[in-house]
Every structure is written in structure tokens, then in C-alpha cells.
Design a protein around this motif. Structure first.
Motif, PDB file in Angstrom:
ATOM      1  N   MET A 197       2.793  11.701   6.257  1.00  0.00           N
ATOM      2  CA  MET A 197       3.051  12.400   7.725  1.00  0.00           C
ATOM      3  C   MET A 197       3.643  11.674   8.503  1.00  0.00           C
ATOM      4  O   MET A 197       4.121  11.920   9.455  1.00  0.00           O
ATOM      5  CB  MET A 197       1.960  13.453   7.392  1.00  0.00           C
ATOM      6  N   GLU A 198       2.634  10.645   9.359  1.00  0.00           N
ATOM      7  CA  GLU A 198       2.627   9.553   9.753  1.00  0.00           C
ATOM      8  C   GLU A 198       4.147   8.942   9.995  1.00  0.00           C
ATOM      9  O   GLU A 198       4.503   8.672  10.952  1.00  0.00           O
ATOM     10  CB  GLU A 198       1.038   8.754   9.927  1.00  0.00           C
ATOM     11  N   LEU A 199       4.638   8.420   8.961  1.00  0.00           N
ATOM     12  CA  LEU A 199       5.597   7.598   9.198  1.00  0.00           C
ATOM     13  C   LEU A 199       6.683   8.466   9.004  1.00  0.00           C
ATOM     14  O   LEU A 199       7.454   8.370   9.780  1.00  0.00           O
ATOM     15  CB  LEU A 199       6.261   7.604   7.024  1.00  0.00           C
TER      16      LEU A 199
ATOM     17  N   GLY B   3       0.564  -1.416   0.235  1.00  0.00           N
ATOM     18  CA  GLY B   3       0.130  -0.021   0.790  1.00  0.00           C
ATOM     19  C   GLY B   3       0.925   1.296  -0.222  1.00  0.00           C
ATOM     20  O   GLY B   3       0.237   2.371   0.367  1.00  0.00           O
ATOM     21  N   ALA B   4       2.004   1.120   0.104  1.00  0.00           N
ATOM     22  CA  ALA B   4       3.064   2.199  -0.210  1.00  0.00           C
ATOM     23  C   ALA B   4       3.294   3.632  -1.222  1.00  0.00           C
ATOM     24  O   ALA B   4       3.367   2.111  -2.669  1.00  0.00           O
ATOM     25  CB  ALA B   4       3.679   1.804  -0.359  1.00  0.00           C
ATOM     26  N   THR B   5       2.900   4.291  -1.509  1.00  0.00           N
ATOM     27  CA  THR B   5       2.819   5.131  -2.821  1.00  0.00           C
ATOM     28  C   THR B   5       4.414   5.064  -2.967  1.00  0.00           C
ATOM     29  O   THR B   5       5.881   5.497  -1.645  1.00  0.00           O
ATOM     30  CB  THR B   5       2.351   6.138  -2.866  1.00  0.00           C
TER      31      THR B   5
ATOM     32  N   LEU C  38      -1.355  13.254   0.065  1.00  0.00           N
ATOM     33  CA  LEU C  38      -1.114  13.030   2.022  1.00  0.00           C
ATOM     34  C   LEU C  38      -1.840  12.298   2.430  1.00  0.00           C
ATOM     35  O   LEU C  38      -1.469  12.192   3.866  1.00  0.00           O
ATOM     36  CB  LEU C  38      -0.847  14.236   1.552  1.00  0.00           C
ATOM     37  N   ASN C  39      -2.607  11.833   1.952  1.00  0.00           N
ATOM     38  CA  ASN C  39      -3.751  11.396   2.533  1.00  0.00           C
ATOM     39  C   ASN C  39      -4.109   9.813   2.261  1.00  0.00           C
ATOM     40  O   ASN C  39      -4.222   9.258   3.312  1.00  0.00           O
ATOM     41  CB  ASN C  39      -5.249  11.839   2.141  1.00  0.00           C
ATOM     42  N   ILE C  40      -2.748   9.005   1.887  1.00  0.00           N
ATOM     43  CA  ILE C  40      -3.332   7.393   1.111  1.00  0.00           C
ATOM     44  C   ILE C  40      -2.370   7.203   1.946  1.00  0.00           C
ATOM     45  O   ILE C  40      -1.525   7.283   3.077  1.00  0.00           O
ATOM     46  CB  ILE C  40      -2.731   8.010   0.329  1.00  0.00           C
TER      47      ILE C  40
END
Length: 125
Positions: free
Chosen positions: A102-104, A65-67, A91-93
Motif C-alpha cells: 500500500m505504501e508503494l 524483501g519484495a513479494t 498486505l502487511n509485509i
């Protein structure tokens, strides 16, 4: 500066494709990564820009699921993060672990990425 053929050749090596395999801008390796994911991990901002110009899917996800943006953040490639965000990366994926880029960045604590993403998000409001 890197050419599209060089990017495809490097990706072919990474993906383990046969020499005869035709790589395109959105080809996927066994792990679901595209040439843009690969260039993002390497931090090759010229290759990233070249792929985006050639029509690479900026928000394509791999088998986790990583872009490309997730990969750039995890690889601490701040310039590539900036290029992808300014080019319109979503940025919301969330990846399959439920984390946005952002969380990462926050979990990793790598301040250059956190600061850029924070400023960008603030400017969106």
C-alpha cells in the motif's frame, strides 16, 4: 492461455538458468525472484493464477524483501494486484526499505492500485 511449462521456460530465460536446469513453482533466480514474481511484473494474470493453483508461495520475498504483490504494485499491474490480494497475499509485509505494498502504491500515486487496496482494507474492518 499460457501453460505451466511455458511459464517455467520464460522464467528459466529470465533467470539465466542452463537449459537442463529444472525449474519448479518456487524456484528462485539469483535476485531471489520466483516465477510468481516474474509473472506479477509482466502482468500475466493467467500465469499468476496458474502458479497459485500449482502451490506458488504467494508471500515469498526476493533479495530486496519484495513479494510478488510488491512487484505487481510497482509494475502497475492492477489485475494481478487484485488476484494476489484476493488469493491471500499479506498486505502487511514490508520490503527491506520498510514499505508495504500500500505504501508503494501511495508513493507511486497509481490510483487504480491505491483505490483497490484501500477498498480491500476498508472491507477487512
Amino acid at each position: 492461455m499460457v501453460s505451466l511449462d511455458e511459464v517455467f521456460s520464460d522464467f528459466k530465460d529470465y533467470a539465466g538458468f542452463d537449459e537442463e536446469y529444472e525449474v519448479s513453482v518456487n524456484s528462485k533466480a539469483a535476485d531471489g525472484k520466483t516465477p510468481l514474481h516474474w509473472m506479477a511484473v509482466l502482468g500475466d494474470h493467467h500465469g499468476v493464477a496458474l502458479l497459485l493453483t500449482a502451490g506458488a508461495g504467494i508471500n515469498k520475498s526476493d533479495h530486496e524483501g519484495a513479494t510478488p504483490l510488491h512487484d505487481a504494485v510497482l509494475s502497475r499491474q492492477t489485475l494481478v494486484v487484485e488476484i494476489l490480494v484476493l488469493a491471500g497475499a499479506d498486505l502487511n509485509i514490508q520490503n527491506f526499505a520498510g514499505l508495504t505494498p500500500m505504501e508503494l502504491a501511495l508513493n507511486d500515486g497509481f490510483q487504480p492500485c491505491v483505490e483497490f487496496l484501500t477498498k480491500f482494507l476498508i472491507n477487512l474492518k
